[in-house]
Write a protein that holds these residues in place. Structure first.
Motif, mmCIF file in Angstrom:
data_model
loop_
_atom_site.group_PDB
_atom_site.id
_atom_site.type_symbol
_atom_site.label_atom_id
_atom_site.label_comp_id
_atom_site.label_asym_id
_atom_site.label_seq_id
_atom_site.Cartn_x
_atom_site.Cartn_y
_atom_site.Cartn_z
ATOM 1 N N LEU A 121 43.371 115.621 -39.168
ATOM 2 C CA LEU A 121 44.618 115.040 -39.647
ATOM 3 C C LEU A 121 45.191 114.260 -38.475
ATOM 4 N N CYS A 122 45.546 113.001 -38.717
ATOM 5 C CA CYS A 122 45.971 112.140 -37.625
ATOM 6 C C CYS A 122 47.217 111.363 -38.011
ATOM 7 N N SER A 123 48.149 111.284 -37.087
ATOM 8 C CA SER A 123 49.330 110.442 -37.255
ATOM 9 C C SER A 123 48.884 108.998 -37.462
ATOM 10 N N THR A 124 49.710 108.233 -38.148
ATOM 11 C CA THR A 124 49.405 106.823 -38.384
ATOM 12 C C THR A 124 49.773 105.935 -37.208
ATOM 13 N N ALA A 125 50.431 106.458 -36.184
ATOM 14 C CA ALA A 125 50.789 105.650 -35.012
ATOM 15 C C ALA A 125 49.525 105.113 -34.355
ATOM 16 N N VAL A 126 49.592 103.893 -33.847
ATOM 17 C CA VAL A 126 48.425 103.235 -33.258
ATOM 18 C C VAL A 126 47.815 104.092 -32.151
ATOM 19 N N ARG A 127 48.634 104.659 -31.259
ATOM 20 C CA ARG A 127 48.103 105.431 -30.146
ATOM 21 C C ARG A 127 47.389 106.697 -30.608
ATOM 22 N N ALA A 128 47.848 107.307 -31.687
ATOM 23 C CA ALA A 128 47.177 108.491 -32.226
ATOM 24 C C ALA A 128 45.859 108.094 -32.896
ATOM 25 N N TRP A 173 53.493 100.672 -23.065
ATOM 26 C CA TRP A 173 54.835 100.324 -23.524
ATOM 27 C C TRP A 173 54.973 98.798 -23.553
ATOM 28 N N PRO A 174 54.198 98.112 -24.405
ATOM 29 C CA PRO A 174 54.297 96.642 -24.424
ATOM 30 C C PRO A 174 55.695 96.192 -24.865
ATOM 31 N N GLU A 175 56.182 95.186 -24.200
ATOM 32 C CA GLU A 175 57.500 94.658 -24.526
ATOM 33 C C GLU A 175 57.533 94.189 -25.976
ATOM 34 N N GLY A 176 58.568 94.591 -26.687
ATOM 35 C CA GLY A 176 58.772 94.162 -28.061
ATOM 36 C C GLY A 176 57.989 94.937 -29.106
ATOM 37 N N ALA A 177 57.117 95.861 -28.699
ATOM 38 C CA ALA A 177 56.338 96.637 -29.671
ATOM 39 C C ALA A 177 57.181 97.804 -30.184
ATOM 40 N N ALA A 178 57.181 97.975 -31.488
ATOM 41 C CA ALA A 178 57.829 99.146 -32.084
ATOM 42 C C ALA A 178 57.082 100.396 -31.632
ATOM 43 N N ASP A 179 57.779 101.528 -31.544
ATOM 44 C CA ASP A 179 57.163 102.757 -31.067
ATOM 45 C C ASP A 179 55.887 103.085 -31.848
ATOM 46 N N HIS A 180 55.914 102.957 -33.149
ATOM 47 C CA HIS A 180 54.765 103.275 -33.999
ATOM 48 C C HIS A 180 53.552 102.407 -33.669
ATOM 49 N N GLU A 181 53.780 101.223 -33.134
ATOM 50 C CA GLU A 181 52.701 100.257 -32.881
ATOM 51 C C GLU A 181 52.185 100.286 -31.441
#
Length: 181
Positions: free
Chosen positions: A60-67, A23-31
């Motif tokens: 098939l993978c979500s585009t979110a960085v963590r996925a 949960w880096p400060e200032g990072a959007a959820d998707h990132e």
């Protein structure tokens, strides 16, 4: 109707919830990237899928960085990873939206890996499961944590036929990496 009563070849849907994220400060959820535990658990998930002979024909993978990081670290554990399709619709999708994406999968794919997020993945697994082996359904109902893997089996001529109650939940696991790996 459960997977044991369907028509067509046996198909498997392998559902992988992304590994633990930071949960880096200032990072959007998707990132948001993976946390140190996630960086250990994602490869463990890949090894577990290989050991269970549950390697996909397509991912098939979500585009979110963590996925994406989960997919990359898991698939590095296999000799030759299958093709992957990154799909923004998988990010923050509910069960109905996930099922719509799954129904677009080409019929030649017999084992499909879906990498995404809760609560949608948990809802999807429970919606598709007409039955479950042992206590698999109870496990998912209790908790589908990060790095959780659910394997659903069903018979069908194509992914467009997949629907609520048509699959058998055959396995649930939560692979964890060890510190220092």
């Amino acid at each position: 109707m459960t997977a044991r009563a369907g028509v067509g070849p046996m198909r498997r849907l392998v559902v992988l919830r992304h590994a633990k994220s930071a949960w880096p400060e200032g990072a959007a959820d998707h990132e948001r990237p993976l946390a140190p535990r996630g960086l250990r658990d994602a490869p463990a998930a890949g090894r577990a899928l290989a050991e269970a002979d549950c390697l996909p024909d397509l991912a098939l993978c979500s585009t979110a960085v963590r996925a994406r990081q989960t997919w990359e670290l898991a698939s590095e554990q296999w000799g030759t990873p299958p093709p992957v399709r990154y799909d923004r619709r998988l990010y923050a999708a509910d069960a109905e939206e996930l099922l719509a994406v799954l129904r677009e999968v080409p019929p030649e794919v017999e084992t499909l890996l879906l990498v995404g997020h809760n609560p949608g993945l948990e809802e999807l697994v429970l919606d598709l499961s007409g039955d479950g082996l042992d206590d698999t359904l109870d496990q998912v109902r209790t908790k589908f944590p990060t790095s959780a893997v659910a394997v659903l089996a069903w018979h069908g001529t194509g992914w467009s036929a997949l629907g609520p109650g048509t699959a058998l939940l055959t396995a649930v696991s939560v692979p964890r990496g060890k510190k220092g790996e």
